[in-house]
Design a protein around this motif. Structure first.
Motif, PDB file in Angstrom:
ATOM      1  N   GLY A  51     -14.453  -7.962  -0.285  1.00  0.00           N
ATOM      2  CA  GLY A  51     -14.190  -8.437  -1.648  1.00  0.00           C
ATOM      3  C   GLY A  51     -12.753  -8.127  -1.997  1.00  0.00           C
ATOM      4  N   SER A  52     -11.993  -9.166  -2.286  1.00  0.00           N
ATOM      5  CA  SER A  52     -10.583  -8.948  -2.598  1.00  0.00           C
ATOM      6  C   SER A  52     -10.269  -9.527  -3.971  1.00  0.00           C
ATOM      7  CB  SER A  52      -9.708  -9.582  -1.512  1.00  0.00           C
ATOM      8  OG  SER A  52      -8.391  -9.129  -1.674  1.00  0.00           O
ATOM      9  N   GLY A  53     -10.976  -8.997  -4.974  1.00  0.00           N
ATOM     10  CA  GLY A  53     -10.680  -9.358  -6.362  1.00  0.00           C
ATOM     11  C   GLY A  53      -9.746  -8.315  -6.946  1.00  0.00           C
ATOM     12  N   TYR A  54      -9.942  -8.016  -8.235  1.00  0.00           N
ATOM     13  CA  TYR A  54      -9.054  -7.059  -8.912  1.00  0.00           C
ATOM     14  C   TYR A  54      -9.107  -5.690  -8.242  1.00  0.00           C
ATOM     15  CZ  TYR A  54      -8.100 -10.396 -12.612  1.00  0.00           C
ATOM     16  OH  TYR A  54      -7.669 -11.498 -13.303  1.00  0.00           O
ATOM     17  N   VAL A  55     -10.310  -5.224  -7.936  1.00  0.00           N
ATOM     18  CA  VAL A  55     -10.432  -3.884  -7.354  1.00  0.00           C
ATOM     19  C   VAL A  55     -10.082  -3.901  -5.866  1.00  0.00           C
ATOM     20  CG1 VAL A  55     -12.071  -2.037  -6.789  1.00  0.00           C
ATOM     21  CG2 VAL A  55     -12.100  -3.090  -9.050  1.00  0.00           C
ATOM     22  N   GLY A  56     -10.710  -4.814  -5.111  1.00  0.00           N
ATOM     23  CA  GLY A  56     -10.508  -4.827  -3.662  1.00  0.00           C
ATOM     24  C   GLY A  56      -9.055  -5.029  -3.268  1.00  0.00           C
ATOM     25  N   THR A  57      -8.362  -5.922  -3.956  1.00  0.00           N
ATOM     26  CA  THR A  57      -6.957  -6.164  -3.618  1.00  0.00           C
ATOM     27  C   THR A  57      -6.107  -4.946  -3.960  1.00  0.00           C
ATOM     28  OG1 THR A  57      -7.278  -8.493  -4.133  1.00  0.00           O
ATOM     29  CG2 THR A  57      -5.011  -7.750  -3.914  1.00  0.00           C
ATOM     30  N   THR A  58      -6.377  -4.371  -5.122  1.00  0.00           N
ATOM     31  CA  THR A  58      -5.581  -3.206  -5.543  1.00  0.00           C
ATOM     32  C   THR A  58      -5.769  -2.048  -4.580  1.00  0.00           C
ATOM     33  OG1 THR A  58      -5.821  -3.862  -7.855  1.00  0.00           O
ATOM     34  CG2 THR A  58      -5.165  -1.582  -7.435  1.00  0.00           C
ATOM     35  N   ILE A  59      -7.016  -1.734  -4.265  1.00  0.00           N
ATOM     36  CA  ILE A  59      -7.200  -0.553  -3.420  1.00  0.00           C
ATOM     37  C   ILE A  59      -6.735  -0.827  -1.986  1.00  0.00           C
ATOM     38  CG2 ILE A  59      -9.078   0.268  -4.924  1.00  0.00           C
ATOM     39  CD1 ILE A  59     -10.933   0.100  -2.567  1.00  0.00           C
ATOM     40  N   ALA A  60      -6.835  -2.086  -1.540  1.00  0.00           N
ATOM     41  CA  ALA A  60      -6.331  -2.407  -0.194  1.00  0.00           C
ATOM     42  C   ALA A  60      -4.822  -2.150  -0.133  1.00  0.00           C
ATOM     43  CB  ALA A  60      -6.631  -3.863   0.146  1.00  0.00           C
ATOM     44  N   ALA A  61      -4.104  -2.663  -1.115  1.00  0.00           N
ATOM     45  CA  ALA A  61      -2.641  -2.491  -1.113  1.00  0.00           C
ATOM     46  C   ALA A  61      -2.276  -1.016  -1.245  1.00  0.00           C
ATOM     47  CB  ALA A  61      -2.024  -3.301  -2.250  1.00  0.00           C
ATOM     48  N   CYS A  62      -3.021  -0.293  -2.080  1.00  0.00           N
ATOM     49  CA  CYS A  62      -2.702   1.129  -2.285  1.00  0.00           C
ATOM     50  C   CYS A  62      -3.046   1.962  -1.053  1.00  0.00           C
ATOM     51  CB  CYS A  62      -3.441   1.667  -3.509  1.00  0.00           C
ATOM     52  SG  CYS A  62      -2.829   0.998  -5.065  1.00  0.00           S
ATOM     53  N   LEU A  63      -4.191   1.671  -0.423  1.00  0.00           N
ATOM     54  CA  LEU A  63      -4.536   2.438   0.786  1.00  0.00           C
ATOM     55  C   LEU A  63      -3.547   2.134   1.908  1.00  0.00           C
ATOM     56  CD1 LEU A  63      -8.465   2.256   0.773  1.00  0.00           C
ATOM     57  CD2 LEU A  63      -7.031   4.246   0.254  1.00  0.00           C
ATOM     58  N   ALA A  64      -3.069   0.887   1.962  1.00  0.00           N
ATOM     59  CA  ALA A  64      -2.025   0.563   2.953  1.00  0.00           C
ATOM     60  C   ALA A  64      -0.765   1.364   2.630  1.00  0.00           C
ATOM     61  CB  ALA A  64      -1.731  -0.938   2.936  1.00  0.00           C
ATOM     62  N   ASP A  65      -0.478   1.502   1.364  1.00  0.00           N
ATOM     63  CA  ASP A  65       0.686   2.270   0.924  1.00  0.00           C
ATOM     64  C   ASP A  65       0.567   3.750   1.317  1.00  0.00           C
ATOM     65  OD1 ASP A  65       3.005   1.398  -0.313  1.00  0.00           O
ATOM     66  OD2 ASP A  65       2.514   2.439  -2.184  1.00  0.00           O
ATOM     67  N   LEU A  66      -0.683   4.230   1.351  1.00  0.00           N
ATOM     68  CA  LEU A  66      -0.897   5.628   1.751  1.00  0.00           C
ATOM     69  C   LEU A  66      -0.863   5.789   3.267  1.00  0.00           C
ATOM     70  CD1 LEU A  66      -3.776   6.756  -0.692  1.00  0.00           C
ATOM     71  CD2 LEU A  66      -1.311   7.028  -0.970  1.00  0.00           C
ATOM     72  N   GLY A  67      -0.669   4.670   3.993  1.00  0.00           N
ATOM     73  CA  GLY A  67      -0.492   4.755   5.446  1.00  0.00           C
ATOM     74  C   GLY A  67      -1.694   4.336   6.261  1.00  0.00           C
ATOM     75  N   HIS A  68      -2.770   3.892   5.601  1.00  0.00           N
ATOM     76  CA  HIS A  68      -3.947   3.478   6.364  1.00  0.00           C
ATOM     77  C   HIS A  68      -3.788   2.049   6.881  1.00  0.00           C
ATOM     78  CE1 HIS A  68      -5.982   7.100   5.143  1.00  0.00           C
ATOM     79  NE2 HIS A  68      -5.722   6.845   3.869  1.00  0.00           N
ATOM     80  N   GLU A  69      -4.593   1.730   7.921  1.00  0.00           N
ATOM     81  CA  GLU A  69      -4.653   0.354   8.453  1.00  0.00           C
ATOM     82  C   GLU A  69      -5.747  -0.361   7.689  1.00  0.00           C
ATOM     83  OE1 GLU A  69      -3.163  -1.387  10.945  1.00  0.00           O
ATOM     84  OE2 GLU A  69      -1.723   0.240  11.297  1.00  0.00           O
ATOM     85  N   VAL A  70      -5.409  -1.400   6.941  1.00  0.00           N
ATOM     86  CA  VAL A  70      -6.387  -1.978   6.017  1.00  0.00           C
ATOM     87  C   VAL A  70      -6.601  -3.464   6.284  1.00  0.00           C
ATOM     88  CG1 VAL A  70      -6.968  -2.312   3.586  1.00  0.00           C
ATOM     89  CG2 VAL A  70      -5.591  -0.333   4.260  1.00  0.00           C
ATOM     90  N   VAL A  71      -7.884  -3.869   6.246  1.00  0.00           N
ATOM     91  CA  VAL A  71      -8.179  -5.303   6.321  1.00  0.00           C
ATOM     92  C   VAL A  71      -9.112  -5.668   5.163  1.00  0.00           C
ATOM     93  CG1 VAL A  71     -10.059  -4.928   8.000  1.00  0.00           C
ATOM     94  CG2 VAL A  71      -9.049  -7.203   7.756  1.00  0.00           C
ATOM     95  N   ASN A  72      -8.762  -6.720   4.460  1.00  0.00           N
ATOM     96  CA  ASN A  72      -9.599  -7.266   3.383  1.00  0.00           C
ATOM     97  C   ASN A  72     -10.498  -8.356   3.951  1.00  0.00           C
ATOM     98  OD1 ASN A  72      -7.333  -6.957   0.680  1.00  0.00           O
ATOM     99  ND2 ASN A  72      -9.478  -6.471   0.568  1.00  0.00           N
ATOM    100  N   VAL A  73     -11.793  -8.263   3.704  1.00  0.00           N
ATOM    101  CA  VAL A  73     -12.713  -9.334   4.094  1.00  0.00           C
ATOM    102  C   VAL A  73     -13.138 -10.048   2.813  1.00  0.00           C
ATOM    103  CG1 VAL A  73     -14.871  -9.911   5.238  1.00  0.00           C
ATOM    104  CG2 VAL A  73     -13.513  -7.957   6.036  1.00  0.00           C
ATOM    105  N   GLU A  74     -12.804 -11.326   2.731  1.00  0.00           N
ATOM    106  CA  GLU A  74     -12.961 -12.055   1.468  1.00  0.00           C
ATOM    107  C   GLU A  74     -13.411 -13.479   1.782  1.00  0.00           C
ATOM    108  OE1 GLU A  74     -12.430 -11.750  -2.106  1.00  0.00           O
ATOM    109  OE2 GLU A  74     -12.926 -13.872  -1.932  1.00  0.00           O
ATOM    110  N   ILE A  75     -14.365 -14.011   0.977  1.00  0.00           N
ATOM    111  CA  ILE A  75     -14.845 -15.367   1.280  1.00  0.00           C
ATOM    112  C   ILE A  75     -13.903 -16.463   0.788  1.00  0.00           C
ATOM    113  CG2 ILE A  75     -17.340 -14.993   1.543  1.00  0.00           C
ATOM    114  CD1 ILE A  75     -17.633 -15.764  -1.407  1.00  0.00           C
ATOM    115  N   ASP A  76     -13.054 -16.137  -0.153  1.00  0.00           N
ATOM    116  CA  ASP A  76     -12.166 -17.152  -0.734  1.00  0.00           C
ATOM    117  C   ASP A  76     -10.921 -17.320   0.153  1.00  0.00           C
ATOM    118  OD1 ASP A  76     -10.102 -18.394  -2.259  1.00  0.00           O
ATOM    119  OD2 ASP A  76     -11.154 -17.881  -4.114  1.00  0.00           O
TER     120      ASP A  76
END
Ligand SMILES: NC(=O)c1ccc[n+]([C@@H]2O[C@H](COP(=O)([O-])OP(=O)(O)OC[C@H]3O[C@@H](n4cnc5c(N)ncnc54)[C@H](O)[C@@H]3O)[C@@H](O)[C@H]2O)c1
Ligand SMILES: O=c1ccn([C@@H]2O[C@H](COP(=O)(O)OP(=O)(O)O[C@H]3O[C@H](CO)[C@@H](O)[C@H](O)[C@H]3O)[C@@H](O)[C@H]2O)c(=O)[nH]1
Length: 429
Positions: A7-32
């Motif tokens: 889910g890459s809506g308001y929450v999913g997109t924000t936390i994905a970008a922030c966790l990437a910023d903290l140095g993690h490897e992040v992938v968003n899985v989104e149907i849209d």
């Protein structure tokens, strides 16, 4: 850590970008597919301060998006950031959560290693363990407590300040089925938890689920109480803002969330208070106070229009609505009080002209008969009256000279030079 976010809506997109910023490897899985393409192009699919630059920096390196659930197999932990909307009767609708859990479970079936699934979405007590867990087990063949761990980690970020709220929270709440699951989340959030201002609350899943609802119910109730006190203050000819500023100096009450006016909207308070009320009823408890909290909130937009009607004959009048988003800093219009205001104005025969710095394109399809202006000044030109529905900073110190009748009713207490107006009325002051 390798993290997948469903889910890459308001929450999913924000936390994905922030966790990437903290140095993690992040992938968003989104149907849209549009959202997936936007993120992979290094752009933000939503308007949120600080998000665009973070996505631009990390997309293509340690942040990517995909429609393919298989991506979760290369990660250690998956966050479910799916919508949990209301059904028609106000209760929690888990259809999307179930569908997402099914897809996730199927994808995990061919993962050999253990996996941690974290419910980030706002869900009523029991949902993580009694709904999501069994679906994951059925679809993946894995077992909770064995090769599958469950956790519930509610999110408290606000729209408009989502990035800083996520990275600098007052608290991180973790409900987990095992010490290992909690330890994984402590490691993931280590840079955030190292902040002195951030408390870690480790609890059971059911409590974590309810903490989120209790938090929102408390804040929504606070604003409704503030609005009730504001309405009473105005009836006495007193200024609610002066009264509540003083009340807020009491540490036990606090100065925050003391702004009275048009009431609360957004994608969270309305649906979460309703879900909690419906859930409470299902459990055999009558939530009389929360019912009143909603009733007070629902009355404010009509009070605003009634206040304007006391000065302007609304039939065929040209009325400006300043602000459409449910609060400043976001283009989100879900349950925005401005939409109720538009409807009440139209019901009374007014022609509505609206302006919002970022939310107009979201409102246009819903209200094609509203005129949308290029600027606040354009919107006010030749208007017979205006209402302020969202406290965007750019509305402070507006020039009202172009209005046909200089009548403004303010639902949000912006800074207004009252000498420019014939009538300036605050909703609660
Ligand atoms: N918006 C907030 O400020 C906020 C803050 C805290 C908690 N929450 C909670 O977080 C959850 C998500 O909220 P949101 O505002 O981010 O929702 P949203 O509607 O903005 O985003 C949800 C995303 O999930 C996608 N999606 C739907 N079905 C899917 C599926 N089967 N697989 C993959 N993706 C799918 C949608 O396309 C959408 O992009 C809700 O439970 C909400 O209550 C929201
Ligand atoms: O003094 C105040 C404060 C807020 N509001 C209104 O209340 C609504 C909600 O505002 P806010 O809480 O700032 O926005 P949200 O982004 O909806 O955030 C809430 O809902 C999120 C989703 O659950 C939670 O994560 C946040 O902690 C919680 O604050 C808006 O319409 C505001 O205009 C007021 O009228 N007066």
């Amino acid at each position: 850590m390798h993290v997948s976010i469903v889910g890459s809506g308001y929450v999913g997109t924000t936390i994905a970008a922030c966790l990437a910023d903290l140095g993690h490897e992040v992938v968003n899985v989104e149907i849209d597919e549009d959202i997936v393409a936007t993120i992979n192009a290094g752009e933000a699919p939503i308007h949120e301060s600080g998000l665009e630059e973070r996505i631009a920096e990390h997309a293509g390196t340690n942040l990517r998006a995909t429609t393919d659930y298989a991506a979760v197999r290369d990660t250690d932990v998956t966050f479910l950031c799916l919508p949990t909307p209301q059904a028609d009767d106000g209760s929690l609708d888990l259809a999307v959560m179930r569908a997402g859990a099914e897809s996730l479970g199927r994808a995990l079936a061919t993962k050999n290693d253990d996996h941690l699934v974290v419910v980030k979405s706002t869900v009523l007590p029991g949902t993580t363990e009694d709904v999501v867990g069994p679906i994951l087990e059925d679809e993946s063949g894995k077992h909770v407590g064995d090769d599958l761990e469950l956790a519930m980690n509610p999110e408290f970020l606000r729209m408009g300040t989502a990035v800083t709220d996520f990275l600098e929270p007052d608290k991180v709440v973790v409900g987990a089925t095992s010490d290992d699951a909690a330890a994984t989340l402590r490691e993931l959030y280590a840079p955030i938890l190292s902040r002195e201002e951030t408390d870690l609350v480790e609890t059971d899943i059911r409590e974590a689920e309810l903490i989120k609802y209790a938090n929102n119910a408390f804040l929504a109730s606070k604003v409704s109480l503030v609005n009730e006190l504001g309405n009473i203050a105005k009836a006495y000819g007193a200024d609610a803002y002066e009264v509540l500023e003083a009340v807020g100096l009491d540490d036990r009450i606090s100065e925050r969330f003391m702004r009275s006016g048009l009431g609360w909207g957004g994608s969270c308070f309305p649906k979460d208070v309703d879900a909690l009320r419906a859930g409470a009823r299902e459990q055999g408890y009558d939530p009389a106070l929360l019912d009143a909290v909603v009733a007070v909130n629902d009355a404010q937009p009509r009070r605003l229009v009634d206040s304007l009607a006391a000065h302007v004959d609304l039939e065929d009048a040209r009325i400006t609505v300043l602000g459409l988003s449910f609060k400043p800093g976001t283009d989100d219009i879900r349950k925005s009080r401005a939409l109720d205001v538009i409807e009440y104005l139209q019901d009374r025969g007014a022609a509505v002209v609206a302006y919002d710095p970022v939310a107009m394109e979201n409102v246009r399809p819903m209200y094609p008969d509203v005129e949308y202006a290029e600027s606040a000044t354009d919107a006010l030109a030749d208007a017979d009256g205006a209402v302020v529905a969202t406290d965007w900073p750019e509305f402070d110190d507006l020039a009202f000279g172009g209005m046909a009748q200089r009548v403004v009713v303010d639902g949000r207490r912006i800074d207004v030079d009252e000498t420019e107006l014939d009538v300036y009325e605050g909703l609660t002051w």
